[in-house]
Design an enzyme around this catalytic site. Structure first.
Site, PDB file in Angstrom:
ATOM      1  CB  THR A   1      14.624  27.274 -16.839  1.00 33.74           C
ATOM      2  OG1 THR A   1      15.520  28.378 -17.060  1.00 33.74           O
ATOM      3  CG2 THR A   1      15.423  26.018 -16.633  1.00 33.74           C
TER       4      THR A   1
ATOM      5  CB  VAL B   1       9.507  31.652 -24.702  1.00 35.69           C
ATOM      6  CG1 VAL B   1       9.694  31.243 -26.159  1.00 35.69           C
ATOM      7  CG2 VAL B   1       8.581  32.863 -24.622  1.00 35.69           C
TER       8      VAL B   1
ATOM      9  CB  CYS C   1       3.992  37.559 -29.028  1.00 35.21           C
ATOM     10  SG  CYS C   1       4.456  38.821 -27.814  1.00 35.21           S
TER      11      CYS C   1
ATOM     12  CG  HIS D   1      -0.521  38.780 -26.705  1.00 35.83           C
ATOM     13  ND1 HIS D   1      -0.397  38.622 -25.348  1.00 35.83           N
ATOM     14  CD2 HIS D   1       0.737  39.033 -27.180  1.00 35.83           C
ATOM     15  CE1 HIS D   1       0.879  38.759 -25.003  1.00 35.83           C
ATOM     16  NE2 HIS D   1       1.585  39.003 -26.095  1.00 35.83           N
TER      17      HIS D   1
HETATM   18  O1  25A Z   1      17.322  40.200 -19.651  1.00 32.09           O
HETATM   19  P1  25A Z   1      16.161  40.664 -20.451  1.00 32.09           P
HETATM   20  O2  25A Z   1      16.520  41.025 -21.890  1.00 32.09           O
HETATM   21  O3  25A Z   1      15.342  41.722 -19.787  1.00 32.09           O
HETATM   22  O4  25A Z   1      15.252  39.408 -20.594  1.00 32.09           O
HETATM   23  C1  25A Z   1      14.903  38.537 -19.540  1.00 32.09           C
HETATM   24  C2  25A Z   1      13.454  38.305 -19.674  1.00 32.09           C
HETATM   25  O5  25A Z   1      13.212  37.883 -20.977  1.00 32.09           O
HETATM   26  C3  25A Z   1      12.041  37.130 -20.975  1.00 32.09           C
HETATM   27  C4  25A Z   1      12.351  36.216 -19.850  1.00 32.09           C
HETATM   28  O6  25A Z   1      11.343  35.389 -19.405  1.00 32.09           O
HETATM   29  C5  25A Z   1      12.814  37.239 -18.827  1.00 32.09           C
HETATM   30  O7  25A Z   1      11.726  37.779 -18.122  1.00 32.09           O
HETATM   31  N1  25A Z   1      11.851  36.708 -22.341  1.00 32.09           N
HETATM   32  C6  25A Z   1      11.532  35.507 -22.845  1.00 32.09           C
HETATM   33  N2  25A Z   1      11.417  35.575 -24.139  1.00 32.09           N
HETATM   34  C7  25A Z   1      11.676  36.838 -24.494  1.00 32.09           C
HETATM   35  C8  25A Z   1      11.711  37.541 -25.699  1.00 32.09           C
HETATM   36  N3  25A Z   1      11.411  36.954 -26.839  1.00 32.09           N
HETATM   37  C9  25A Z   1      11.955  37.549 -23.353  1.00 32.09           C
HETATM   38  N4  25A Z   1      12.260  38.837 -23.397  1.00 32.09           N
HETATM   39  C10 25A Z   1      12.313  39.447 -24.574  1.00 32.09           C
HETATM   40  N5  25A Z   1      12.057  38.824 -25.697  1.00 32.09           N
HETATM   41  P2  25A Z   1      11.613  34.100 -18.486  1.00 32.09           P
HETATM   42  O8  25A Z   1      12.011  34.534 -17.132  1.00 32.09           O
HETATM   43  O9  25A Z   1      10.390  33.269 -18.607  1.00 32.09           O
HETATM   44  O10 25A Z   1      12.812  33.329 -19.182  1.00 32.09           O
HETATM   45  C11 25A Z   1      14.122  33.694 -19.017  1.00 32.09           C
HETATM   46  C12 25A Z   1      14.964  32.533 -19.592  1.00 32.09           C
HETATM   47  O11 25A Z   1      16.239  33.055 -19.908  1.00 32.09           O
HETATM   48  C13 25A Z   1      17.204  32.407 -19.089  1.00 32.09           C
HETATM   49  N6  25A Z   1      18.284  33.327 -18.751  1.00 32.09           N
HETATM   50  C14 25A Z   1      18.233  34.484 -18.080  1.00 32.09           C
HETATM   51  N7  25A Z   1      19.445  35.010 -17.964  1.00 32.09           N
HETATM   52  C15 25A Z   1      20.302  34.171 -18.545  1.00 32.09           C
HETATM   53  C16 25A Z   1      19.553  33.080 -19.060  1.00 32.09           C
HETATM   54  N8  25A Z   1      20.128  32.066 -19.697  1.00 32.09           N
HETATM   55  C17 25A Z   1      21.450  32.107 -19.840  1.00 32.09           C
HETATM   56  N9  25A Z   1      22.229  33.104 -19.388  1.00 32.09           N
HETATM   57  C18 25A Z   1      21.697  34.141 -18.736  1.00 32.09           C
HETATM   58  N10 25A Z   1      22.482  35.112 -18.277  1.00 32.09           N
HETATM   59  C19 25A Z   1      16.441  32.037 -17.871  1.00 32.09           C
HETATM   60  O12 25A Z   1      17.071  31.032 -17.133  1.00 32.09           O
HETATM   61  C20 25A Z   1      15.149  31.544 -18.468  1.00 32.09           C
HETATM   62  O13 25A Z   1      15.301  30.267 -19.012  1.00 32.09           O
HETATM   63  P3  25A Z   1      17.296  31.279 -15.565  1.00 32.09           P
HETATM   64  O14 25A Z   1      18.073  30.132 -15.150  1.00 32.09           O
HETATM   65  O15 25A Z   1      17.909  32.656 -15.342  1.00 32.09           O
HETATM   66  O16 25A Z   1      15.910  31.380 -14.916  1.00 32.09           O
HETATM   67  C21 25A Z   1      15.258  30.228 -14.502  1.00 32.09           C
HETATM   68  C22 25A Z   1      14.146  30.656 -13.592  1.00 32.09           C
HETATM   69  O17 25A Z   1      14.618  31.594 -12.612  1.00 32.09           O
HETATM   70  C23 25A Z   1      13.678  32.662 -12.414  1.00 32.09           C
HETATM   71  N11 25A Z   1      14.445  33.907 -12.395  1.00 32.09           N
HETATM   72  C24 25A Z   1      14.661  34.718 -13.418  1.00 32.09           C
HETATM   73  N12 25A Z   1      15.366  35.774 -13.035  1.00 32.09           N
HETATM   74  C25 25A Z   1      15.618  35.630 -11.722  1.00 32.09           C
HETATM   75  C26 25A Z   1      15.042  34.423 -11.308  1.00 32.09           C
HETATM   76  N13 25A Z   1      15.116  33.983 -10.070  1.00 32.09           N
HETATM   77  C27 25A Z   1      15.770  34.737  -9.184  1.00 32.09           C
HETATM   78  N14 25A Z   1      16.361  35.904  -9.496  1.00 32.09           N
HETATM   79  C28 25A Z   1      16.304  36.388 -10.762  1.00 32.09           C
HETATM   80  N15 25A Z   1      16.897  37.545 -11.071  1.00 32.09           N
HETATM   81  C29 25A Z   1      12.720  32.586 -13.549  1.00 32.09           C
HETATM   82  O18 25A Z   1      11.437  32.481 -12.977  1.00 32.09           O
HETATM   83  C30 25A Z   1      13.063  31.351 -14.338  1.00 32.09           C
HETATM   84  O19 25A Z   1      11.984  30.488 -14.357  1.00 32.09           O
HETATM   85  O1  L14 Z   2       9.675  41.693 -28.553  1.00 26.17           O
HETATM   86  O2  L14 Z   2       4.638  40.742 -23.366  1.00 26.17           O
HETATM   87  O3  L14 Z   2       9.354  39.608 -28.101  1.00 26.17           O
HETATM   88  O4  L14 Z   2       6.304  41.617 -22.286  1.00 26.17           O
HETATM   89  C1  L14 Z   2       8.955  40.275 -25.357  1.00 26.17           C
HETATM   90  C2  L14 Z   2       8.182  40.683 -24.103  1.00 26.17           C
HETATM   91  C3  L14 Z   2       7.157  41.241 -26.747  1.00 26.17           C
HETATM   92  C4  L14 Z   2       6.385  41.615 -25.498  1.00 26.17           C
HETATM   93  C5  L14 Z   2       9.272  40.803 -27.800  1.00 26.17           C
HETATM   94  C6  L14 Z   2       5.829  41.054 -23.261  1.00 26.17           C
HETATM   95  C7  L14 Z   2       8.628  41.204 -26.488  1.00 26.17           C
HETATM   96  C8  L14 Z   2       6.701  40.669 -24.419  1.00 26.17           C
END
Ligand code: 25A
Ligand code: L14
Length: 338
Positions: free
Chosen positions: A14, A17, A131, A244
């Site tokens: 969701t 990415v 990226c 980017h």
């Molecule tokens: O926890 P971290 O390491 O800081 O990383 C989280 C962040 O990583 C981004 C990600 O983007 C998020 O901002 N990210 C993506 N690719 C990455 C990469 N390569 C990356 N970071 C580093 N390297 P995102 O928000 O677009 O996508 C997050 C996805 O991960 C799912 N997810 C999160 N926690 C999870 C999980 N899945 C399984 N178990 C967990 N514990 C997340 O699903 C999404 O698919 P989701 O269900 O949590 O979120 C669905 C929508 O809900 C919104 N949302 C996010 N956080 C919150 C929230 N809504 C309310 N409260 C929140 N705290 C989001 O808008 C999302 O669309």
């Molecule tokens: O190492 O633009 O994939 O905030 C994920 C978050 C790269 C930067 C990674 C951002 C990062 C990215």
């Protein structure tokens, strides 16, 4: 073993990415038998369309991977650290988009145009690079092969979509609020991103660089497979939604002309040269969003040193920078094994 169709899991389906991963699997007609969409419990029960059918999102648990052949992870590093080893135990090959395993010596870090040969060495996990690094190495590898790169100086102009959906909403909301003369709320980034440039991506390290900058240094060397290349980076967040842009200066051991660089890059896989300065034609973020290629322009010799080249490199960070690269790795994987 080879199969006609594979069970594919998308972890973080969701997210920004993850969404792109699902559409790229469909666009490229990847042989998906069963598609398993996983996210946090916030998304449980949501539906995402795949090939005309609605697929339900399930909560990610340790048992999510039974029968999965390939698991594409994009839910942040902490989820990858916890769940990727579970997926491997269940027999899946993990292609991980987070930074969790990229620098592990046992984990191949792959950009198919550059080092597809590394895929074979995997022990269950293959890492998808950062990226900004991916688009840079796609453009630089052909030049390195021809003239051997000694040093890279790069400054990035990074879109907010790299940070995920919350950051996309933040740029939208701040822009709206500013035009309505309302107070701006800052939550994802350390400062207001609308109408601003922030010279900080991720946290600062002891050496004064950010983590994102050091990722570009270390990952570039690992992917190109040459630790002698010196890299220095400044990574900047700009108020752009998708793609980017990078200003890249390289110094090479052998002299290479601007014409030669253009000729090499116009033949290179995954690269498109867009370089007609007299008509103001060069790569732009707005033209690169939604596209697969790495666009290169403003190619010119650096007149301050003997063997230097400057260029401007732009690519969609959610596609080649993340989801597309991961699916391309999966395509090579199924061609070669499992
Ligand atoms: O926890 P971290 O390491 O800081 O990383 C989280 C962040 O990583 C981004 C990600 O983007 C998020 O901002 N990210 C993506 N690719 C990455 C990469 N390569 C990356 N970071 C580093 N390297 P995102 O928000 O677009 O996508 C997050 C996805 O991960 C799912 N997810 C999160 N926690 C999870 C999980 N899945 C399984 N178990 C967990 N514990 C997340 O699903 C999404 O698919 P989701 O269900 O949590 O979120 C669905 C929508 O809900 C919104 N949302 C996010 N956080 C919150 C929230 N809504 C309310 N409260 C929140 N705290 C989001 O808008 C999302 O669309
Ligand atoms: O190492 O633009 O994939 O905030 C994920 C978050 C790269 C930067 C990674 C951002 C990062 C990215």
């Amino acid at each position: 073993m080879k199969k006609d169709k594979y069970t594919v899991a998308v972890v973080g389906a969701t997210g920004a990415v993850g969404n792109e991963m699902v559409s790229i699997l469909e666009e490229r007609n990847f042989p998906v038998g069963d598609l398993r969409l996983l996210a946090s419990e916030r998304s449980e029960g949501k539906q995402i369309e795949f090939k005309g059918k609605k697929v339900k999102v399930h909560k990610l648990t340790k048992d999510s991977f039974k029968g999965v052949d390939i698991a594409l992870f994009s839910a942040g590093a902490s989820r990858s650290l916890e769940f990727a080893p579970e997926a491997v135990k269940s027999g899946a090959v993990v292609i991980d988009n987070s930074s969790a395993f990229r620098m592990e010596p046992d984990v191949p870090l792959v950009v198919p145009e550059v080092n597809s040969h590394a895929i074979k060495k995997h022990k269950g996990i293959i890492a998808n690079p950062n990226c900004s690094t991916i688009q840079m190495v796609v453009a630089l590898k052909p030049i390195h092969d021809a003239a051997q790169i000694k040093r890279i100086v790069v400054s990035t102009y990074q879109a907010v979509s790299g940070t995920g959906k919350k950051a996309i909403s933040e740029l939208e909301q701040q822009t709206r609020d500013l035009f309505s003369l309302k107070e701006v709320t800052v939550s994802v980034y350390p400062h207001q991103i609308a109408f601003n440039c922030i010279p900080q991506i991720d946290v600062f390290l002891d050496n004064g660089y950010t983590k994102e900058e050091m990722k570009m240094v270390n990952e570039t060397r690992k992917i190109i497979g040459d630790d002698s290349i010196r890299v220095t980076a400044t990574t900047v967040r700009v108020p752009v939604f998708a793609a980017h842009s990078e200003s890249v200066n390289i110094e090479t051991h052998k002299k290479i002309t601007r014409d030669k660089v253009r000729e090499l890059l116009s033949k290179s896989p995954g690269v498109e040269v867009v370089d007609n300065p007299n008509n103001s034609i060069y790569p732009l973020a707005i033209n690169s969003a939604g596209r697969d290629e790495v666009f290169v322009g403003r190619i010119r010799e650096d007149e301050s040193i003997d063997n230097g080249i400057n260029m401007w490199i732009v690519s969609d960070n959610l596609r080649k920078g993340a989801a597309l690269n991961a699916v391309q790795i999966a395509e090579m994987l199924i061609k070669s094994e499992i």
